[in-house]
Write an enzyme that holds these catalytic residues in place. Structure first.
Site, PDB file in Angstrom:
ATOM      1  N   LYS A 111       2.693  44.936  14.932  1.00 51.09           N
ATOM      2  CA  LYS A 111       3.692  45.065  15.985  1.00 51.09           C
ATOM      3  C   LYS A 111       4.256  46.478  16.011  1.00 51.09           C
ATOM      4  O   LYS A 111       4.359  47.108  17.069  1.00 51.09           O
ATOM      5  CB  LYS A 111       4.815  44.055  15.761  1.00 51.09           C
ATOM      6  CG  LYS A 111       5.897  44.059  16.834  1.00 51.09           C
ATOM      7  CD  LYS A 111       7.087  43.195  16.446  1.00 51.09           C
ATOM      8  CE  LYS A 111       6.700  41.775  16.212  1.00 51.09           C
ATOM      9  NZ  LYS A 111       7.883  40.911  15.960  1.00 51.09           N
ATOM     10  N   LYS A 166       9.753  43.078   6.071  1.00 51.14           N
ATOM     11  CA  LYS A 166      10.596  41.969   6.534  1.00 51.14           C
ATOM     12  C   LYS A 166      11.398  41.450   5.353  1.00 51.14           C
ATOM     13  O   LYS A 166      11.038  41.682   4.201  1.00 51.14           O
ATOM     14  CB  LYS A 166       9.734  40.843   7.123  1.00 51.14           C
ATOM     15  CG  LYS A 166      10.460  39.989   8.154  1.00 51.14           C
ATOM     16  CD  LYS A 166      10.620  40.690   9.491  1.00 51.14           C
ATOM     17  CE  LYS A 166      11.314  39.790  10.503  1.00 51.14           C
ATOM     18  NZ  LYS A 166      11.374  40.404  11.837  1.00 51.14           N
ATOM     19  N   GLY A 197      18.300  43.346  12.226  1.00 50.35           N
ATOM     20  CA  GLY A 197      18.646  41.940  12.329  1.00 50.35           C
ATOM     21  C   GLY A 197      17.466  41.080  12.739  1.00 50.35           C
ATOM     22  O   GLY A 197      16.412  41.571  13.143  1.00 50.35           O
ATOM     23  N   ASP A 198      17.643  39.790  12.608  1.00 53.32           N
ATOM     24  CA  ASP A 198      16.681  38.789  13.048  1.00 53.32           C
ATOM     25  C   ASP A 198      17.489  37.510  13.222  1.00 53.32           C
ATOM     26  O   ASP A 198      18.709  37.579  13.405  1.00 53.32           O
ATOM     27  CB  ASP A 198      15.551  38.633  12.012  1.00 53.32           C
ATOM     28  CG  ASP A 198      14.337  37.889  12.561  1.00 53.32           C
ATOM     29  OD1 ASP A 198      14.352  36.644  12.511  1.00 53.32           O
ATOM     30  OD2 ASP A 198      13.386  38.528  13.035  1.00 53.32           O
ATOM     31  N   SER A 229      14.767  49.661  18.043  1.00 49.81           N
ATOM     32  CA  SER A 229      15.261  50.003  16.708  1.00 49.81           C
ATOM     33  C   SER A 229      14.758  51.383  16.293  1.00 49.81           C
ATOM     34  O   SER A 229      15.493  52.179  15.703  1.00 49.81           O
ATOM     35  CB  SER A 229      14.806  48.958  15.688  1.00 49.81           C
ATOM     36  OG  SER A 229      15.577  47.782  15.777  1.00 49.81           O
TER      37      SER A 229
END
Length: 460
Positions: free
Chosen positions: A128, A140, A179-180, A392
């Protein structure tokens, strides 16, 4: 992908054998990590023609190296609730690949978070991030902490404890979390404050998704949802179609969903359904976005409350049946594996023409195959929802330059990035004889950039 089975080219057979061997190794080394296995399988199947055409990737052991994270960090997160009780959660950070830049990827706070989920998300993030064209690697992290129902002080104490360990492993040129799910402006703010206190200086580029008053970027909150719609818009254009007058179903009601609804509506669509973990609402007149925004962003209430203000709307408990609603465009923006083979067939029988994965891996492998076999326009997550990490990266650029761009400037950059991702994915699919297959195209386009950088840097 299915056409490879009909081809007996020796190079393809050798490449397939290599892929099978490495995938078997992944399963043996990572038992009981089904989400990670699924993500790896989806990418590997796409890469067989690339490996056949460029055997140097096999010679350099790229797949073996790419599936093994460069670093996995597990840690305990002790914190005290408002009643004085001590709790201990698990913290994770997977630094997967830094070939093209510092690790970059979100932090997820949700009870479902475990090693498998963090690894699947981190692996997907490699490709990605590569697709965005920005110099960022894949990572992650997160925790099995659930911020729902917690007071601000409890969330603050947890995030401060979390950052007290995470700060040892991150930095603007090392690893830049964001963030997620479960990690919004509040959580990022508390973590940034703790990092600043521990480090003893202001380091804006260490986190993204920050508040605008201390180094955040305008447009970040909207980016993933807007980017999802921008990508699907490009898919539709190639068929001579648009969002105008189309019926859309969007799962979820967080940032991604809300701003996908907003942008799709601005482009002339009618969004008739959205959801949260308790169930979904179906409003045949079209979702009133201002009500959803207030309920979810201001009052932090369940989506079922929508019915009290819009009594013609139906609320149905449980989430899976949302895909039984007839629609032209489906945007799964909630969580992984929410559309299975049964839901995929139901969508097709109800006339769906396009599916865009706004969430991470929301469709099972079986569902994806069904969409592709039935000539449904299908946008894979690593391409469709790349808008969030793209902005981001733009936030990182603004922090480095000590500048703040306008919302329109950021949105224009985002729109162009999504167009480029779409076109690059289509071109890669064409080059490797799978025209129109964006799953294959996105995987190949993302993979080649990272693989070439890995070869250039040697075995390290």
């Amino acid at each position: 992908m299915a056409t490879l089975e009909k081809i007996l080219d020796p190079k393809l057979e050798a490449a397939k054998g290599y892929v099978d061997d490495v995938f078997n190794m992944v399963q043996l080394r990572n038992p009981n990590e089904s989400e990670f296995h699924q993500a790896v399988k989806e990418v590997f199947d796409s890469l067989i023609p690339v490996l056949a055409k460029h055997p140097s990737y096999i010679e350099h052991g790229i797949l073996e190296r790419m599936v093994e994270p460069e670093r996995v960090i597990n840690f305990q997160v002790p914190w005290v609730d408002d009643q004085g009780k001590v709790h201990v959660n698990r913290g994770f950070r997977v630094q997967f690949n830094s070939a093209i830049g510092p690790y970059k990827g979100g932090l997820r706070f949700h009870p479902s978070v475990n090693a498998s989920i963090v690894k699947f998300l981190g692996f997907e993030q490699i490709f990605k991030n590569s697709l965005t064209g920005q110099p960022i690697g894949g990572g992650k992290g997160g925790s099995d902490f659930d911020p729902k129902g917690k007071s601000d002080r409890e969330v603050m104490r947890f995030t401060q404890s979390f950052m007290s360990e995470l700060c040892k492993h991150i930095g603007p040129d090392i690893d830049v979390p964001a963030g997620d799910i479960g990690v919004g402006a509040r959580e990022i703010g508390y973590m940034f404050g703790q990092y600043k206190k521990i480090r003893g200086h202001f380091e804006a580029g260490v986190l993204t998704g920050k508040g605008f008053s201390y180094g955040g970027s305008l447009g970040r909150k909207e980016a993933t949802g807007y980017g999802t719609v921008y990508f699907v818009e490009e898919m539709l254009k190639d068929r001579g179609l648009s969002f105008k007058d189309k019926t859309v179903v969007v799962s979820g009601s967080g940032n991604v969903s809300i701003y996908a609804i907003e942008k799709a509506t601005k482009l002339g669509a009618k969004v008739v359904a959205c959801s949260d973990s308790s169930g979904y609402i179906y409003d045949t007149d079209g979702i009133n976005l201002s009500t959803v925004k207030r309920l979810k962003e201001v009052e932090n209430k369940r989506i079922s409350e929508y019915v009290k203000e819009h009594p013609k709307t139906q609320f149905i408990e449980g989430c899976s049946a949302i895909w039984s609603i007839p629609c032209d465009i489906a945007l799964p923006c909630a969580t992984q594996n929410e559309i299975d083979d049964i839901a995929a067939r139901t969508l097709i029988s109800n006339g769906v023409i396009a599916v865009g994965e706004g969430a991470n891996m929301p469709c099972t492998l079986e569902a994806i195959e069904i969409f592709l076999e039935n000539d449904i326009l299908f946008g894979p997550a690593k391409a469709v929802n790349a808008g969030g990490v793209a902005v981001s990266a733009l936030e990182m650029a603004q922090n480095s330059m000590r500048l703040s761009w306008t919302f329109d400037e950021v949105d224009q950059e985002l729109h162009q990035i999504m167009k480029d991702i779409y076109r690059n994915s289509m071109n890669a699919a064409d080059e490797y004889d799978t025209p129109g297959n964006l799953v294959v195209g996105a995987n190949i386009a993302g993979f080649k950039k990272v693989a070439d950088a890995m070869i250039s840097q040697g075995v390290i």
